[in-house]
Design a protein around this motif. Structure first.
Motif, PDB file in Angstrom:
ATOM      1  N   ALA A 110       1.171  -0.989  -0.188  1.00  0.00           N
ATOM      2  CA  ALA A 110       0.025   0.392  -0.057  1.00  0.00           C
ATOM      3  C   ALA A 110       0.917   1.530  -0.650  1.00  0.00           C
ATOM      4  O   ALA A 110       0.258   2.574  -0.614  1.00  0.00           O
ATOM      5  N   LYS A 147       1.235   4.341  -3.260  1.00  0.00           N
ATOM      6  CA  LYS A 147       0.940   5.477  -2.725  1.00  0.00           C
ATOM      7  C   LYS A 147       2.152   6.290  -2.883  1.00  0.00           C
ATOM      8  O   LYS A 147       1.851   6.958  -3.286  1.00  0.00           O
ATOM      9  N   GLN A 169      -5.448  10.992  -6.058  1.00  0.00           N
ATOM     10  CA  GLN A 169      -6.413   9.132  -5.980  1.00  0.00           C
ATOM     11  C   GLN A 169      -7.222   9.176  -7.394  1.00  0.00           C
ATOM     12  O   GLN A 169      -7.526   8.183  -7.364  1.00  0.00           O
ATOM     13  N   SER A 173     -12.540   6.756  -4.107  1.00  0.00           N
ATOM     14  CA  SER A 173     -12.537   5.889  -2.500  1.00  0.00           C
ATOM     15  C   SER A 173     -12.017   4.417  -2.130  1.00  0.00           C
ATOM     16  O   SER A 173     -11.471   4.477  -1.761  1.00  0.00           O
ATOM     17  N   HIS A 174     -12.430   3.674  -3.817  1.00  0.00           N
ATOM     18  CA  HIS A 174     -11.648   2.387  -3.742  1.00  0.00           C
ATOM     19  C   HIS A 174     -10.194   2.810  -3.812  1.00  0.00           C
ATOM     20  O   HIS A 174      -9.422   2.291  -3.286  1.00  0.00           O
ATOM     21  N   SER A 196      -8.557   5.129  -2.355  1.00  0.00           N
ATOM     22  CA  SER A 196      -7.862   5.478  -0.880  1.00  0.00           C
ATOM     23  C   SER A 196      -7.891   4.309  -0.505  1.00  0.00           C
ATOM     24  O   SER A 196      -7.350   4.358   0.725  1.00  0.00           O
ATOM     25  N   LYS A 197      -9.337   2.842  -0.025  1.00  0.00           N
ATOM     26  CA  LYS A 197      -9.132   2.203   0.331  1.00  0.00           C
ATOM     27  C   LYS A 197      -7.852   1.242   0.858  1.00  0.00           C
ATOM     28  O   LYS A 197      -7.344   0.679   1.933  1.00  0.00           O
ATOM     29  N   ILE A 198      -7.203   1.204  -1.029  1.00  0.00           N
ATOM     30  CA  ILE A 198      -6.659   0.215  -0.628  1.00  0.00           C
ATOM     31  C   ILE A 198      -4.634   0.874  -0.674  1.00  0.00           C
ATOM     32  O   ILE A 198      -3.763   0.167   0.425  1.00  0.00           O
ATOM     33  N   GLU A 199      -5.133   1.912  -0.553  1.00  0.00           N
ATOM     34  CA  GLU A 199      -3.508   2.906  -0.180  1.00  0.00           C
ATOM     35  C   GLU A 199      -3.316   2.739   1.391  1.00  0.00           C
ATOM     36  O   GLU A 199      -2.994   3.337   1.750  1.00  0.00           O
ATOM     37  N   SER A 200      -4.658   2.683   2.123  1.00  0.00           N
ATOM     38  CA  SER A 200      -4.937   2.206   3.407  1.00  0.00           C
ATOM     39  C   SER A 200      -5.026   1.012   4.263  1.00  0.00           C
ATOM     40  O   SER A 200      -4.474   0.950   5.244  1.00  0.00           O
ATOM     41  N   ALA A 250      -6.898  -1.245   3.679  1.00  0.00           N
ATOM     42  CA  ALA A 250      -7.961  -1.529   4.256  1.00  0.00           C
ATOM     43  C   ALA A 250      -9.300  -2.134   3.486  1.00  0.00           C
ATOM     44  O   ALA A 250     -10.312  -2.229   3.657  1.00  0.00           O
ATOM     45  N   VAL A 251      -8.670  -2.215   2.136  1.00  0.00           N
ATOM     46  CA  VAL A 251      -9.451  -3.304   1.430  1.00  0.00           C
ATOM     47  C   VAL A 251      -8.162  -4.530   0.362  1.00  0.00           C
ATOM     48  O   VAL A 251      -7.349  -4.210   1.055  1.00  0.00           O
TER      49      VAL A 251
END
Length: 212
Positions: free
Chosen positions: A8, A12, A22, A34-35, A37-41, A43-44
């Motif tokens: 991730a 980023k 993003q 939004s996806h 963002s989730k990939i970089e955090s 969270a997915v």
């Protein structure tokens, strides 16, 4: 195998160094912001197909590496990973490229005095390594020229664009920043020993084979 967090962070960092938002990256790979963002955090659960597509757009490479070869691969990655200074240069070059494009278009439209010289300075600076002693000066100029980077230069409403450029505050900022960039450009141009081709950050994203 690299932890999800490491992948991730690599994605980023690569996005940031290419100067992509993003939303822009999402548009290039067919995913919503939004996806991304989730990939970089982290969270997915990142699908392999998405990882490969993201890597392609970000100039990364996804490979399966035998476990016994990982120490050698990790060593190479560490030695080729961009330093903080290289990342700083890359960000400046991205901004200077946008400034060169904007001022070049404004020069073509005859809407900005000295636009041609500003484009010339930005063009040279985005192709060379900026001397350390000049980095702060260039950063300040780039910050002053942010409004120029975001002008709708490709609009067909030239009158509206011309009115925006008549803003006294914007004109003053552009003059000051343009003068600084031209000064740095002239310093580099007249010091051949200081001219070094810009070094673009190189990233590698490796993945091991659990069955190795």
């Amino acid at each position: 195998m690299p932890a999800v967090g490491e992948i991730a962070r690599a994605l980023k960092d690569a996005r940031a160094n290419k100067g992509l938002s993003q939303a822009t990256l999402g548009g290039l790979v067919g995913l919503p912001q939004s996806h991304i963002s989730k990939i970089e955090s982290g969270a997915v659960d990142l699908q392999l197909s998405s990882l490969i597509e993201l890597a392609r757009v970000l100039d990364l490479d996804v490979r399966l590496v035998p476990r016994k070869a990982l120490p050698a691969v990790d060593s190479v990655v560490r030695t080729t990973a961009p330093s903080a200074e290289a990342e700083q240069q890359a960000r400046l070059h991205n901004n200077l490229r946008r400034i060169a494009e904007a001022s070049g278009e404004l020069s073509r439209l005859h809407l900005l005095p000295d636009a041609e010289r500003l484009a010339d300075a930005a063009n040279l600076l985005q192709k060379v390594t900026i001397p350390r002693e000049e980095i702060a000066r260039v950063q300040k100029a780039v910050e002053q020229l942010k409004p120029l980077q975001h002008l709708p230069i490709h609009t067909k409403n030239y009158e509206a664009l011309a009115r925006q450029l008549q803003d006294p505050g914007l004109q003053s900022a552009i003059r000051s920043a343009a003068q600084a960039l031209r000064s740095v450009r002239n310093h580099i141009a007249h010091s051949p020993a200081a001219v070094k081709p810009a070094v673009r950050p190189a990233y590698a994203l490796d993945e091991e084979d659990d069955d190795a």
